[in-house]
Design a protein around this motif. Structure first.
Motif, short mmCIF file in Angstrom:
data_model
loop_
_atom_site.label_atom_id
_atom_site.label_comp_id
_atom_site.label_asym_id
_atom_site.label_seq_id
_atom_site.Cartn_x
_atom_site.Cartn_y
_atom_site.Cartn_z
N LEU A 1 13.86 -3.40 -1.08
CA LEU A 1 13.41 -3.39 0.15
C LEU A 1 11.87 -4.47 -0.10
CD1 LEU A 1 13.32 -2.62 3.13
CD2 LEU A 1 11.71 -0.84 2.35
N MET A 2 11.39 -4.36 -1.10
CA MET A 2 10.25 -5.23 -1.14
C MET A 2 10.60 -6.76 -1.02
SD MET A 2 7.10 -5.35 -4.22
CE MET A 2 8.33 -6.05 -5.46
N GLU A 3 11.53 -7.00 -1.98
CA GLU A 3 12.11 -8.29 -2.06
C GLU A 3 12.48 -8.85 -0.94
OE1 GLU A 3 14.97 -8.46 -5.24
OE2 GLU A 3 13.26 -8.31 -6.76
N SER B 1 5.18 6.35 -3.12
CA SER B 1 4.49 6.25 -4.46
C SER B 1 5.50 5.56 -5.41
CB SER B 1 4.31 7.57 -4.93
OG SER B 1 5.72 8.50 -4.93
N ALA B 2 6.81 5.75 -5.23
CA ALA B 2 7.73 4.72 -5.87
C ALA B 2 8.15 3.37 -5.09
CB ALA B 2 8.78 5.51 -6.37
N HIS C 1 0.29 -3.75 -13.82
CA HIS C 1 -0.38 -3.25 -12.71
C HIS C 1 -1.41 -2.26 -13.20
CE1 HIS C 1 -0.57 -0.49 -9.32
NE2 HIS C 1 -0.06 -1.35 -8.60
N PRO C 2 -2.48 -2.27 -12.30
CA PRO C 2 -3.79 -1.17 -12.53
C PRO C 2 -3.42 -0.10 -13.12
CG PRO C 2 -4.21 -2.93 -10.77
CD PRO C 2 -2.57 -3.02 -10.96
N GLU C 3 -2.31 0.56 -12.43
CA GLU C 3 -1.83 2.01 -12.78
C GLU C 3 -0.76 1.99 -13.73
OE1 GLU C 3 -1.95 4.95 -9.65
OE2 GLU C 3 -2.60 3.48 -8.15
N ALA C 4 -0.60 0.92 -14.42
CA ALA C 4 0.52 1.16 -15.44
C ALA C 4 0.25 2.11 -16.61
CB ALA C 4 0.53 -0.15 -16.18
N VAL D 1 0.72 -1.32 -0.03
CA VAL D 1 -0.06 0.03 -0.05
C VAL D 1 1.02 1.38 0.04
CG1 VAL D 1 -1.94 -1.14 1.40
CG2 VAL D 1 -0.27 0.39 2.43
N ASN D 2 0.35 2.40 -0.52
CA ASN D 2 1.04 3.54 -0.66
C ASN D 2 0.65 4.45 0.53
OD1 ASN D 2 2.23 6.25 -1.15
ND2 ASN D 2 1.40 6.07 -3.15
N ASP D 3 1.31 4.53 1.58
CA ASP D 3 1.26 5.35 2.78
C ASP D 3 2.45 5.15 3.48
OD1 ASP D 3 0.23 6.23 5.10
OD2 ASP D 3 -0.60 4.58 6.02
#
Length: 228
Positions: free
Chosen positions: A129-131, A123-124, A200-203, A50-52
């Motif tokens: 870190l995600m991995e 936002s980016a 991605h839905p926001e591609a 999530v973006n937060d």
């Protein structure tokens, strides 16, 4: 146990290992289970985070129940409506009319959404870190995936697809195929269960092209499975 009971039990354990934890999953258990009856498809969307950037500690399921307004959820709602109506072509105008008339909220409530990184990002996405976090949480991710028994899994982005196949054992060693237009997919144990690696839905692609590209792919996949 119900889906929510299973989720809550898992998340209680998970939160002890992950700061700023954001829960996710199924917004409306009854709608999710009903969607798989009578030849229907239970749909799971796998995403990043999530973006937060300065928050966390909340529950995405509550946001999904409210029908969150964002480009991501608008497109997920459209995709869901299209998947539920593969037997006919829905014009872009009709699709958006359905969204305005309340179909968006019900569509979002009927699916499952699972982020690979349960702590929020910005936002980016910080890919490294995600991995790192997803690999640390592999056991939890596998257990969450098992709760849903989805019929269609849509991995939202190449990075998400690659990481999901690394972190969730049930997805390992896939036998990839591709539609005639090059959309990658593979079966999930049985011919009627499918994972699709998509955008991605926001591609940065027009929403209508994203929608018809996905629906065209899923229609082709299931026509092939049925011998059509």
């Amino acid at each position: 146990m119900t889906i929510k009971e299973q989720e809550d039990k898992l998340f209680a354990e998970w939160k002890a290992h992950r700061n700023h934890f954001v829960a996710d999953g199924v917004a409306d258990e009854n709608l999710y289970l009903e969607s798989g009856k009578g030849g229907g498809k239970k749909i799971l969307f796998i995403m990043k985070e999530v973006n937060d950037p300065e928050g966390g500690g909340w529950d995405l399921r509550e946001v999904m129940r409210e029908g969150k307004r964002s480009a991501t959820w608008d497109n997920i709602a459209r995709w869901t409506l299209g998947i539920r109506n593969l037997d006919r072509d829905i014009s872009w105008k009709e699709l958006n009319e359905k969204m305005l008339l309340g179909s968006k909220k019900e569509a979002i409530r009927s699916v499952a959404a699972m982020n690979l990184k349960k702590s929020p990002g910005g936002s980016a996405t910080d890919k490294a870190l995600m991995e790192k976090i997803a690999r640390e949480d592999m056991d939890f991710l596998e257990r969450q995936f098992e709760i849903y028994d989805p019929d269609i899994v849509i991995c939202c982005g190449v990075d998400v697809s690659n990481l999901a196949h690394t972190c969730i054992k049930k997805l390992s060693h896939p036998r990839w195929k591709a539609t005639s237009r090059g959309v990658p997919y593979h079966e999930l144990g049985t011919p009627q269960k499918t994972l699709i690696s998509y955008s991605h839905p926001e591609a940065r692609v027009s929403d209508n092209l994203l929608y018809y590209g996905l629906i065209d792919a899923i229609r082709e996949i299931y026509q092939e499975k049925s011998g059509g």
